[in-house]
Motif scaffolding. Sequence first.
Motif, PDB file in Angstrom:
ATOM      1  N   ALA A 118       0.918  -1.019   0.071  1.00  0.00           N
ATOM      2  CA  ALA A 118       0.090  -0.207   0.051  1.00  0.00           C
ATOM      3  C   ALA A 118       1.006   1.064  -0.154  1.00  0.00           C
ATOM      4  CB  ALA A 118      -0.811  -0.011   1.118  1.00  0.00           C
ATOM      5  N   LEU A 119       2.028   1.318   0.821  1.00  0.00           N
ATOM      6  CA  LEU A 119       3.150   2.315   0.846  1.00  0.00           C
ATOM      7  C   LEU A 119       3.500   2.738  -0.598  1.00  0.00           C
ATOM      8  CD1 LEU A 119       4.121   4.472   2.305  1.00  0.00           C
ATOM      9  CD2 LEU A 119       6.147   2.676   3.048  1.00  0.00           C
ATOM     10  N   VAL A 120       3.892   1.643  -1.377  1.00  0.00           N
ATOM     11  CA  VAL A 120       4.481   1.577  -2.625  1.00  0.00           C
ATOM     12  C   VAL A 120       3.294   2.387  -3.507  1.00  0.00           C
ATOM     13  CG1 VAL A 120       5.080   0.314  -4.707  1.00  0.00           C
ATOM     14  CG2 VAL A 120       6.299  -0.339  -2.240  1.00  0.00           C
ATOM     15  N   PHE A 121       2.227   1.685  -3.516  1.00  0.00           N
ATOM     16  CA  PHE A 121       1.228   2.245  -4.293  1.00  0.00           C
ATOM     17  C   PHE A 121       0.927   3.895  -4.000  1.00  0.00           C
ATOM     18  CE2 PHE A 121      -3.305   3.451  -5.119  1.00  0.00           C
ATOM     19  CZ  PHE A 121      -3.316   3.065  -6.508  1.00  0.00           C
ATOM     20  N   VAL A 122       0.887   4.278  -2.930  1.00  0.00           N
ATOM     21  CA  VAL A 122       0.820   5.578  -2.431  1.00  0.00           C
ATOM     22  C   VAL A 122       1.985   6.454  -2.920  1.00  0.00           C
ATOM     23  CG1 VAL A 122       0.605   7.445  -0.499  1.00  0.00           C
ATOM     24  CG2 VAL A 122      -0.764   5.526  -0.493  1.00  0.00           C
ATOM     25  N   THR A 124       4.303   5.591  -5.455  1.00  0.00           N
ATOM     26  CA  THR A 124       4.166   5.745  -6.573  1.00  0.00           C
ATOM     27  C   THR A 124       3.103   6.649  -7.442  1.00  0.00           C
ATOM     28  OG1 THR A 124       4.806   3.194  -6.825  1.00  0.00           O
ATOM     29  CG2 THR A 124       4.021   4.274  -8.763  1.00  0.00           C
ATOM     30  N   SER A 125       1.921   6.706  -6.777  1.00  0.00           N
ATOM     31  CA  SER A 125       1.197   7.614  -7.064  1.00  0.00           C
ATOM     32  C   SER A 125       1.359   9.034  -6.987  1.00  0.00           C
ATOM     33  CB  SER A 125      -0.275   7.434  -6.481  1.00  0.00           C
ATOM     34  OG  SER A 125      -0.758   6.034  -6.782  1.00  0.00           O
ATOM     35  N   ALA A 126       1.976   9.339  -5.802  1.00  0.00           N
ATOM     36  CA  ALA A 126       2.554  10.751  -5.534  1.00  0.00           C
ATOM     37  C   ALA A 126       3.640  11.165  -6.329  1.00  0.00           C
ATOM     38  CB  ALA A 126       2.941  10.733  -3.991  1.00  0.00           C
ATOM     39  N   ILE A 127       4.587  10.370  -6.393  1.00  0.00           N
ATOM     40  CA  ILE A 127       5.811  10.597  -7.497  1.00  0.00           C
ATOM     41  C   ILE A 127       5.442  10.668  -8.901  1.00  0.00           C
ATOM     42  CG2 ILE A 127       8.100   9.807  -8.267  1.00  0.00           C
ATOM     43  CD1 ILE A 127       8.595   8.775  -5.412  1.00  0.00           C
ATOM     44  N   GLY A 128       4.349   9.794  -9.284  1.00  0.00           N
ATOM     45  CA  GLY A 128       3.998   9.721 -10.872  1.00  0.00           C
ATOM     46  C   GLY A 128       4.611   8.728 -11.438  1.00  0.00           C
ATOM     47  N   PRO A 129       4.094   7.899 -12.348  1.00  0.00           N
ATOM     48  CA  PRO A 129       4.689   6.718 -13.140  1.00  0.00           C
ATOM     49  C   PRO A 129       5.752   7.036 -13.979  1.00  0.00           C
ATOM     50  CG  PRO A 129       2.277   6.703 -13.442  1.00  0.00           C
ATOM     51  CD  PRO A 129       2.705   8.169 -12.670  1.00  0.00           C
ATOM     52  N   SER A 130       5.850   8.376 -14.379  1.00  0.00           N
ATOM     53  CA  SER A 130       7.043   8.744 -15.483  1.00  0.00           C
ATOM     54  C   SER A 130       8.105   8.944 -14.491  1.00  0.00           C
ATOM     55  CB  SER A 130       6.613   9.904 -16.139  1.00  0.00           C
ATOM     56  OG  SER A 130       6.144  10.950 -15.451  1.00  0.00           O
ATOM     57  N   GLU A 131       8.021   9.295 -13.458  1.00  0.00           N
ATOM     58  CA  GLU A 131       9.370   9.824 -12.329  1.00  0.00           C
ATOM     59  C   GLU A 131       9.737   8.424 -11.966  1.00  0.00           C
ATOM     60  OE1 GLU A 131      11.117  12.405 -11.881  1.00  0.00           O
ATOM     61  OE2 GLU A 131       9.870  13.402 -13.374  1.00  0.00           O
ATOM     62  N   MET A 132       8.995   7.397 -11.839  1.00  0.00           N
ATOM     63  CA  MET A 132       9.255   6.222 -11.287  1.00  0.00           C
ATOM     64  C   MET A 132      10.304   5.587 -12.040  1.00  0.00           C
ATOM     65  SD  MET A 132       8.454   5.467  -8.206  1.00  0.00           S
ATOM     66  CE  MET A 132       8.646   3.858  -7.928  1.00  0.00           C
ATOM     67  N   ASN A 133      10.561   5.731 -13.270  1.00  0.00           N
ATOM     68  CA  ASN A 133      11.580   5.109 -14.207  1.00  0.00           C
ATOM     69  C   ASN A 133      12.963   5.974 -14.279  1.00  0.00           C
ATOM     70  OD1 ASN A 133       9.829   3.180 -14.950  1.00  0.00           O
ATOM     71  ND2 ASN A 133       9.141   4.428 -16.795  1.00  0.00           N
ATOM     72  N   GLY A 134      12.647   7.124 -13.544  1.00  0.00           N
ATOM     73  CA  GLY A 134      14.047   7.972 -13.301  1.00  0.00           C
ATOM     74  C   GLY A 134      14.944   7.723 -12.113  1.00  0.00           C
ATOM     75  N   PRO A 135      15.805   8.188 -11.712  1.00  0.00           N
ATOM     76  CA  PRO A 135      16.904   8.152 -10.729  1.00  0.00           C
ATOM     77  C   PRO A 135      16.171   8.170  -9.404  1.00  0.00           C
ATOM     78  CG  PRO A 135      17.961   9.789 -12.007  1.00  0.00           C
ATOM     79  CD  PRO A 135      16.539   9.369 -12.733  1.00  0.00           C
ATOM     80  N   ALA A 136      15.101   9.246  -9.233  1.00  0.00           N
ATOM     81  CA  ALA A 136      14.368   9.481  -7.871  1.00  0.00           C
ATOM     82  C   ALA A 136      13.512   8.074  -7.686  1.00  0.00           C
ATOM     83  CB  ALA A 136      13.500  10.582  -7.996  1.00  0.00           C
ATOM     84  N   GLN A 138      14.116   5.170  -8.865  1.00  0.00           N
ATOM     85  CA  GLN A 138      15.130   3.895  -8.499  1.00  0.00           C
ATOM     86  C   GLN A 138      15.317   3.938  -6.914  1.00  0.00           C
ATOM     87  OE1 GLN A 138      18.013   4.020 -11.410  1.00  0.00           O
ATOM     88  NE2 GLN A 138      16.888   3.090 -13.072  1.00  0.00           N
ATOM     89  N   VAL A 139      15.739   5.393  -6.507  1.00  0.00           N
ATOM     90  CA  VAL A 139      15.945   5.539  -4.995  1.00  0.00           C
ATOM     91  C   VAL A 139      14.860   5.196  -4.321  1.00  0.00           C
ATOM     92  CG1 VAL A 139      16.414   7.201  -3.431  1.00  0.00           C
ATOM     93  CG2 VAL A 139      17.766   7.201  -5.436  1.00  0.00           C
ATOM     94  N   VAL A 140      13.551   5.427  -4.602  1.00  0.00           N
ATOM     95  CA  VAL A 140      12.365   5.273  -3.785  1.00  0.00           C
ATOM     96  C   VAL A 140      12.243   3.698  -3.882  1.00  0.00           C
ATOM     97  CG1 VAL A 140       9.809   5.448  -3.906  1.00  0.00           C
ATOM     98  CG2 VAL A 140      11.228   7.412  -3.931  1.00  0.00           C
ATOM     99  N   SER A 141      12.361   2.957  -4.979  1.00  0.00           N
ATOM    100  CA  SER A 141      12.125   1.817  -5.028  1.00  0.00           C
ATOM    101  C   SER A 141      13.238   0.824  -4.386  1.00  0.00           C
ATOM    102  CB  SER A 141      12.218   1.079  -6.587  1.00  0.00           C
ATOM    103  OG  SER A 141      12.078  -0.314  -6.674  1.00  0.00           O
ATOM    104  N   PHE A 142      14.243   1.405  -4.071  1.00  0.00           N
ATOM    105  CA  PHE A 142      15.361   0.624  -3.574  1.00  0.00           C
ATOM    106  C   PHE A 142      14.927   0.655  -1.957  1.00  0.00           C
ATOM    107  CE2 PHE A 142      19.217   1.037  -1.305  1.00  0.00           C
ATOM    108  CZ  PHE A 142      19.805  -0.390  -1.163  1.00  0.00           C
ATOM    109  N   ALA A 143      14.713   2.314  -1.426  1.00  0.00           N
ATOM    110  CA  ALA A 143      14.248   2.324  -0.105  1.00  0.00           C
ATOM    111  C   ALA A 143      13.220   1.456   0.315  1.00  0.00           C
ATOM    112  CB  ALA A 143      14.128   3.676  -0.191  1.00  0.00           C
ATOM    113  N   LEU A 144      12.181   1.416  -0.529  1.00  0.00           N
ATOM    114  CA  LEU A 144      11.094   0.514   0.013  1.00  0.00           C
ATOM    115  C   LEU A 144      11.171  -0.804   0.079  1.00  0.00           C
ATOM    116  CD1 LEU A 144       8.032   2.447  -1.974  1.00  0.00           C
ATOM    117  CD2 LEU A 144       8.667   2.242   0.344  1.00  0.00           C
ATOM    118  N   ASN A 145      12.022  -1.376  -0.959  1.00  0.00           N
ATOM    119  CA  ASN A 145      12.617  -2.989  -0.860  1.00  0.00           C
ATOM    120  C   ASN A 145      13.189  -2.952   0.587  1.00  0.00           C
ATOM    121  OD1 ASN A 145      11.441  -4.198  -2.980  1.00  0.00           O
ATOM    122  ND2 ASN A 145      13.089  -3.063  -4.236  1.00  0.00           N
ATOM    123  N   VAL A 146      14.208  -2.150   0.974  1.00  0.00           N
ATOM    124  CA  VAL A 146      15.079  -2.392   1.844  1.00  0.00           C
ATOM    125  C   VAL A 146      14.116  -2.454   3.237  1.00  0.00           C
ATOM    126  CG1 VAL A 146      16.756  -1.171   3.556  1.00  0.00           C
ATOM    127  CG2 VAL A 146      17.221  -1.376   0.849  1.00  0.00           C
TER     128      VAL A 146
END
Length: 190
Positions: A118-122, A124-136, A138-146
């Motif tokens: 749910a946190l990942v969804f929130v 991702t929605s806040a950042i926007g799908p296009s930004e999720m492919n950029g460096p920011a 990737q950092v968010v994705s890494f932080a959520l996985n950790v």
Amino acid sequence: FQYSLALGLALGAVLLVALPWLLVKSRLFAMRMTSWRGLRFDFVPDYAGAYRTILGWGAAAVVSFGLLTPLFLRARYAFIVRRFGGAAFDCDPSAERFMKTGFASGFLALAAFVPIVALVFVVTSAIGPSEMNGPAGQVVSFALNVLAYLLVAPLVAAYVLSRNLNEVFRTMSLGPHRFQSDLKAGDLAW
């Protein structure tokens, strides 16, 4: 595997076949180097038992897609509990308790991952799908996985370990002497 699939598979097979032998040698060393009040622990080498336990139950766990993993863990614990001084330990943990712990840990992991998803969804929605492919992104994705790993893995592992060890010690005896363990998952995770 990078250079030769056949060689990688062959080495994997050799390691798999050597694993029970390595377990026995490891227990022999660990127990013979351990003593309590002048009495040495011991481990009676049982290579056939190691192969039955590790390869037999391990194969059953794999073939059942992990459903029989609790029984594999039970068999492994019962196998490694052996001797203290000249006396043999007796250990017969309950298969039902190991199965309940295994299934409960699966539900615990699922329950812990739901808020993280749910946190990942929130996020991702806040950042926007296009930004999720950029460096920011990737950092968010890494932080959520950790975050998921640091929260879920220790809790589930501590739960399984504490319940299984409590069961092993509860059913273990050395002659007329009984053992008791009251490990708590929260304390172990901490």
